[in-house]
Design a protein around this motif. Sequence first.
Motif, PDB file in Angstrom:
ATOM      1  N   LEU A   1       8.870 -14.377  10.916  1.00  0.00           N
ATOM      2  CA  LEU A   1       7.517 -13.531  11.431  1.00  0.00           C
ATOM      3  C   LEU A   1       6.169 -14.665  11.826  1.00  0.00           C
ATOM      4  O   LEU A   1       6.470 -15.902  11.025  1.00  0.00           O
ATOM      5  N   SER A   2       5.364 -14.186  12.221  1.00  0.00           N
ATOM      6  CA  SER A   2       4.141 -15.030  12.462  1.00  0.00           C
ATOM      7  C   SER A   2       3.282 -14.781  11.049  1.00  0.00           C
ATOM      8  O   SER A   2       3.937 -14.166  10.252  1.00  0.00           O
ATOM      9  N   ASP A   3       2.412 -15.437  10.778  1.00  0.00           N
ATOM     10  CA  ASP A   3       1.526 -15.607   9.759  1.00  0.00           C
ATOM     11  C   ASP A   3       0.735 -14.172   9.493  1.00  0.00           C
ATOM     12  O   ASP A   3       0.731 -13.641   8.342  1.00  0.00           O
ATOM     13  N   ALA A   4       0.375 -13.913  10.553  1.00  0.00           N
ATOM     14  CA  ALA A   4      -0.346 -12.433  10.438  1.00  0.00           C
ATOM     15  C   ALA A   4       0.600 -11.187  10.092  1.00  0.00           C
ATOM     16  O   ALA A   4       0.389 -10.608   9.466  1.00  0.00           O
ATOM     17  N   GLU A   5       1.998 -11.327  10.744  1.00  0.00           N
ATOM     18  CA  GLU A   5       2.953 -10.356  10.341  1.00  0.00           C
ATOM     19  C   GLU A   5       3.356 -10.464   8.957  1.00  0.00           C
ATOM     20  O   GLU A   5       3.518  -9.506   8.204  1.00  0.00           O
ATOM     21  N   ARG A   6       3.535 -11.599   8.380  1.00  0.00           N
ATOM     22  CA  ARG A   6       3.939 -12.034   7.005  1.00  0.00           C
ATOM     23  C   ARG A   6       2.788 -11.333   6.087  1.00  0.00           C
ATOM     24  O   ARG A   6       2.874 -10.763   5.081  1.00  0.00           O
ATOM     25  N   ARG A   7       1.497 -11.589   6.626  1.00  0.00           N
ATOM     26  CA  ARG A   7       0.265 -11.087   5.752  1.00  0.00           C
ATOM     27  C   ARG A   7       0.289  -9.273   5.727  1.00  0.00           C
ATOM     28  O   ARG A   7       0.136  -8.826   4.514  1.00  0.00           O
ATOM     29  N   SER A   8       0.757  -9.103   6.793  1.00  0.00           N
ATOM     30  CA  SER A   8       0.618  -7.488   6.754  1.00  0.00           C
ATOM     31  C   SER A   8       1.921  -6.870   6.026  1.00  0.00           C
ATOM     32  O   SER A   8       1.728  -5.988   5.061  1.00  0.00           O
ATOM     33  N   TRP A   9       2.882  -7.483   6.176  1.00  0.00           N
ATOM     34  CA  TRP A   9       4.111  -7.225   5.180  1.00  0.00           C
ATOM     35  C   TRP A   9       3.668  -7.040   3.968  1.00  0.00           C
ATOM     36  O   TRP A   9       3.881  -6.047   3.107  1.00  0.00           O
ATOM     37  N   ARG A  10       3.046  -8.279   3.289  1.00  0.00           N
ATOM     38  CA  ARG A  10       3.171  -8.311   1.721  1.00  0.00           C
ATOM     39  C   ARG A  10       2.175  -7.389   1.429  1.00  0.00           C
ATOM     40  O   ARG A  10       2.010  -7.015   0.312  1.00  0.00           O
ATOM     41  N   ARG A  11       0.811  -7.204   2.028  1.00  0.00           N
ATOM     42  CA  ARG A  11      -0.119  -6.352   1.641  1.00  0.00           C
ATOM     43  C   ARG A  11       0.486  -4.948   1.679  1.00  0.00           C
ATOM     44  O   ARG A  11       0.098  -3.906   0.932  1.00  0.00           O
ATOM     45  N   PHE A  12       1.204  -4.747   2.942  1.00  0.00           N
ATOM     46  CA  PHE A  12       1.912  -3.096   3.040  1.00  0.00           C
ATOM     47  C   PHE A  12       2.632  -2.897   1.735  1.00  0.00           C
ATOM     48  O   PHE A  12       2.736  -1.794   1.571  1.00  0.00           O
ATOM     49  N   ALA A  13       3.195  -3.966   1.428  1.00  0.00           N
ATOM     50  CA  ALA A  13       4.270  -3.635   0.069  1.00  0.00           C
ATOM     51  C   ALA A  13       3.243  -2.958  -1.152  1.00  0.00           C
ATOM     52  O   ALA A  13       4.234  -2.353  -1.983  1.00  0.00           O
ATOM     53  N   ALA A  14       2.214  -3.022  -1.249  1.00  0.00           N
ATOM     54  CA  ALA A  14       1.689  -2.721  -2.549  1.00  0.00           C
ATOM     55  C   ALA A  14       1.248  -1.043  -2.289  1.00  0.00           C
ATOM     56  O   ALA A  14       0.691  -0.516  -3.091  1.00  0.00           O
ATOM     57  N   LEU A  15       1.867  -0.778  -1.311  1.00  0.00           N
ATOM     58  CA  LEU A  15       1.417   0.978  -0.984  1.00  0.00           C
ATOM     59  C   LEU A  15       2.952   1.677  -0.912  1.00  0.00           C
ATOM     60  O   LEU A  15       3.600   1.609  -0.175  1.00  0.00           O
ATOM     61  N   PRO A  16       3.318   2.077  -2.254  1.00  0.00           N
ATOM     62  CA  PRO A  16       4.821   2.591  -2.494  1.00  0.00           C
ATOM     63  C   PRO A  16       4.866   3.888  -1.673  1.00  0.00           C
ATOM     64  O   PRO A  16       6.125   4.281  -1.524  1.00  0.00           O
ATOM     65  N   GLY A  17       3.924   4.725  -1.480  1.00  0.00           N
ATOM     66  CA  GLY A  17       4.004   5.789  -0.830  1.00  0.00           C
ATOM     67  C   GLY A  17       3.773   5.670   0.730  1.00  0.00           C
ATOM     68  O   GLY A  17       3.613   6.539   1.529  1.00  0.00           O
ATOM     69  N   GLY A  18       3.959   4.447   1.395  1.00  0.00           N
ATOM     70  CA  GLY A  18       3.368   4.032   2.745  1.00  0.00           C
ATOM     71  C   GLY A  18       1.973   4.319   3.154  1.00  0.00           C
ATOM     72  O   GLY A  18       1.063   4.457   2.122  1.00  0.00           O
ATOM     73  N   ALA A  19       1.813   4.577   4.484  1.00  0.00           N
ATOM     74  CA  ALA A  19       0.277   4.643   4.762  1.00  0.00           C
ATOM     75  C   ALA A  19       0.432   4.836   6.600  1.00  0.00           C
ATOM     76  O   ALA A  19       1.162   4.966   7.193  1.00  0.00           O
ATOM     77  N   ASP A  20      -0.893   5.612   6.569  1.00  0.00           N
ATOM     78  CA  ASP A  20      -1.072   6.181   7.974  1.00  0.00           C
ATOM     79  C   ASP A  20      -1.659   4.745   8.657  1.00  0.00           C
ATOM     80  O   ASP A  20      -1.995   3.800   8.100  1.00  0.00           O
ATOM     81  N   VAL A  21      -1.978   5.076  10.009  1.00  0.00           N
ATOM     82  CA  VAL A  21      -2.579   3.859  10.947  1.00  0.00           C
ATOM     83  C   VAL A  21      -3.910   3.426  10.226  1.00  0.00           C
ATOM     84  O   VAL A  21      -4.250   2.261   9.812  1.00  0.00           O
ATOM     85  N   THR A  22      -4.873   4.425   9.856  1.00  0.00           N
ATOM     86  CA  THR A  22      -6.288   4.209   9.277  1.00  0.00           C
ATOM     87  C   THR A  22      -6.160   3.106   7.978  1.00  0.00           C
ATOM     88  O   THR A  22      -6.715   2.281   7.661  1.00  0.00           O
ATOM     89  N   THR A  23      -5.012   3.688   6.952  1.00  0.00           N
ATOM     90  CA  THR A  23      -4.974   2.965   5.908  1.00  0.00           C
ATOM     91  C   THR A  23      -4.450   1.719   5.964  1.00  0.00           C
ATOM     92  O   THR A  23      -4.756   0.616   5.557  1.00  0.00           O
TER      93      THR A  23
END
Length: 1016
Positions: A451-473
């Motif tokens: 992954l790129s750095d931006a993709e890694r950042r999004s991955w690790r931050r998204f992991a904090a949402l156990p219920g997933g997220a919509d586009v806005t969140t």
Amino acid sequence: MEIGVLGPVLVRGKPVVGARLRTLVILLALDAGREVSADRLVDGIWGERRAANSLQALISRLRRTGLTVEATRTGYRLVVAPEQVDAHRFAEHPEEHLHLWRGELDFPAAAEPEAVLLREKRLRAQRATLAGNVPELEALVTAHPLDEPLAALLIRALDDDGNRARALEVFDTVRRRLRGQLGVDPSPELSGLHRELLADRRGNLPVEVSSFIGDPGALDDLLRAHRLVTLTGPGGSGKTRLSVEAGARLPGEVWLVELASVRDPAELAPTILTILGLRVHGRPLDRLREALTGREMLLILDNCEHVIEAAAELAGVLLRAAPGLRMLATSREPLGITGERLFPVEPLALPDAGADPESAARAPAVRLLLERASGFELTEHNTPAVVRVCRALDGIPLAIELAAARLRTLPPAVLADRLADRFRLLTGGSRTALPRHRTLRAVVDWSWDLLSDAERRSWRRFAALPGGADVTTAEQVCAADPDLLGALVDKSLLNLGADGRYRMLETIREYGLERLAEAGEVASMRRSLLDHLTALAVEAEPHLRRAEQLEWLDRLSREQDNLHASAQDAITAGDRAGAVLLVAHLGWYFWLTGRRTEGTALCVAAIGLDGPADRAALAMVHAFAALNGVEGLLPFDEVKRYFLEARRLAEGREHRHPALRLLDPLATISTQPMAAGYGGAEALFDDQDPWLRAVSRMLIGQLRVNLGEAPEAAEADLRAGLDGFRLIGERWGIGFTLSSLADMAAARGDFGPALVWQREALTLLEEVGIREDLPQLAVKMAHQMWLDGSHEEAHRMLKRAREMAREVGLPEVMASVHHCHAVIALAEGRLDEAREHNVRAVHLIEHSTFAPQFRSMAHSTAALIEGAAGDLVSARREHRTAIRIAMDSQDSPVIAQVLAGIGDLALREGDPERAAFLLGAADAVRGSRDRTVEQAEVTRAGAHAALGDAGFDEAYRKGGGISVVDVIEVAGLEPLSSDLLDSGLGLGSLKESNSAAERPHRERTENDQEAGGPDQ
């Protein structure tokens, strides 16, 4: 041939007319030359005993065909040699006489064993004589889809005809049927034949040493229809194994090219040339293109993700150059070229959380675990742990295989408990596997490294949402714009659901959380998510009391897992201000959606933190801790303390939120049951908030019922509240007010309107989603249906209530269902059944602090059951318990119902005058007569019959002068006990107030009323 039974029945070449006559011929012919008892003939022809002359008449008809039938001592004998019957001749030499079969057997049930034996002999004969006959074997395999020897004959015949592709297809079809219908794999003989077919084909596919779990049928269709198919999915999802399985079922050449070890994109073409056994000279890509032109083959490119661009370019060049080439790629993201068809490799299907061993064993995830865990067997004891393991690992095949290896050294329960540390625990995979497939961490590391750095950042931050997220969140919290989200979906790290939400598999999420901690972003991410969700809760909260209620409940429910996790994280971090603000604005959401246990726990935990917090929000948290905890989740002393503290904190801030303006009435009603009036709820009649105006009218209407006041006044308040709720479109208020009005109508005996209102209430509350309250509402409906004479409908509704209660899982809720069963069974005279259900109800709520009214009524019902059974000593004991608990509940309708129950005892003891007196007292305490109390109506009829009109009316009027303060004396079961005196409910304290408005009162929520069961 004299007689034919292998098909349409014939006698001397002519069809036999008449079903009974044909059956007679079959039964006699199967025992040609031997006696057949009359009983067997009668049973076989008619299925029951019939007059002897019926059989004799049928024998006479048979004799007219020219056959000789002799009467014996106990039956009849067909005088014909066995070899003159086709079935006997066939049974002696099946292979020689296959031609004698003319169609399906028409044997009666009495001759089914003989039919089974004949069919088995025919099938064996066909196997022996039809080798090589493809059309007949195809028909036989269709007729006997699970017959492996037949399938083997067909496969060999097809292969001999040069149709190996069809032979492989037949094997695959039989294998799927065996697994799907019997849960077994093909026999060693059939599997060996399959390996023989594969051994002769060109290519390099490996012969797997373990069975494949899954159904690749959909992939087969895709491969036949398209020239480029890419299997996508996260690491360890089984893409490679599926590609090999798919390739093994296709005809022609199949070559597998493993690209995991290729680091230089320029090495792709040389690697493929080497696998194909071709010399590399000139430009490798040109050489490969030339070599494949004119050849028909399937080329499997495995693990393309790290050389994705080069693989895409190579695929495009080769597919254009070689029309006979098909390609199957495996990758964690698509190749992204024209003509590509994607096949997402989904995790294995999981067992239900509470699955038993039988149903768990059918789930593919569990089947894989059991197969890979050598010598491990599923039992009643270990099934829950095995299910937890498979569900925790999301059904990812590699993770399950690694867990299976651990089962050799760890008990299943220990393994399940320790999967929180899955990346350290799940190691030690197959030594023959690629290094990145030997541990779970290595599998996910491989994805991270690409992954790129931006993709890694999004991955690790998204992991904090156990219920997933919509586009806005995702954009606001995870710094993931649509392009980044798309990239993570393409790389199989996110899944986009049909609801428009992005989600991560738990293993991917756990890895991301580790990386979040490594990056030092845990605190900032917690704060960012908390701020985002608090803003959502604050925005949503007022809409929950308006017509748009469902829309906002849905929005919050979609974020439920995130909301809970964020609140819990704030509590764990000691962030009192943040936790209080979020939980305060979720309090009503917790109530509306039935998440009252969760809401109470979070409120109490937030209150217990140290540090500053917004005072108004803190008041709301105290109020919702009490409101959600009042149903028995908290001891009453704590409920009282939270209400009082909420009122103290809210002083001077009441204008800021409707819940704070409602605090005075709620706190007064809940903490000062002896106080006169309604806790100041009347002051809210003219509040600026229309929801508060409606709630206050509903609240006072319910209080009037509980206090035994005039029903006309109570109904007027409830109707005013209903009008207010309808005006703003608030379904919760409409539903509960309708239910209260329905109860009042039923009490008057107007069951038709009552049921109309109850149905509307149930529909509205189902829309809102208050799961805990629905079973009890259904219980009330069932009882009112029964009283209305719709007994079958009542039992159906009660069954529905039981199913609802089972889903909710709360003992008090299930107890209300059992209690209604008991009441109806008692009314129908089924005393044993009534006792059984009522005992269950008492057991479930005996130690509950929730709704003492319900416990009182359950004991009262027990007394009525024992009274009906003639055990008046036990009945008196149960009545004594019921009246004591009823007085503690301070609920006039319940006290009245128990008094009426004691009237039943008086009548059974031969004192109809006292029975009438107690009925009068009950109606006086309640404020009106209640026709939903079935046993009271029975007692009334009995006392009236014994006393006559005048005698009954006089005794009844005497009881009408009784107030609630005199109940214990009126009951006459025992002197006032010391514990009642100590509780402050003695006559001295009660006699201080005698007017209806001054009777003891405590707000009884709708849940309290419903938990009271069907008799209210």
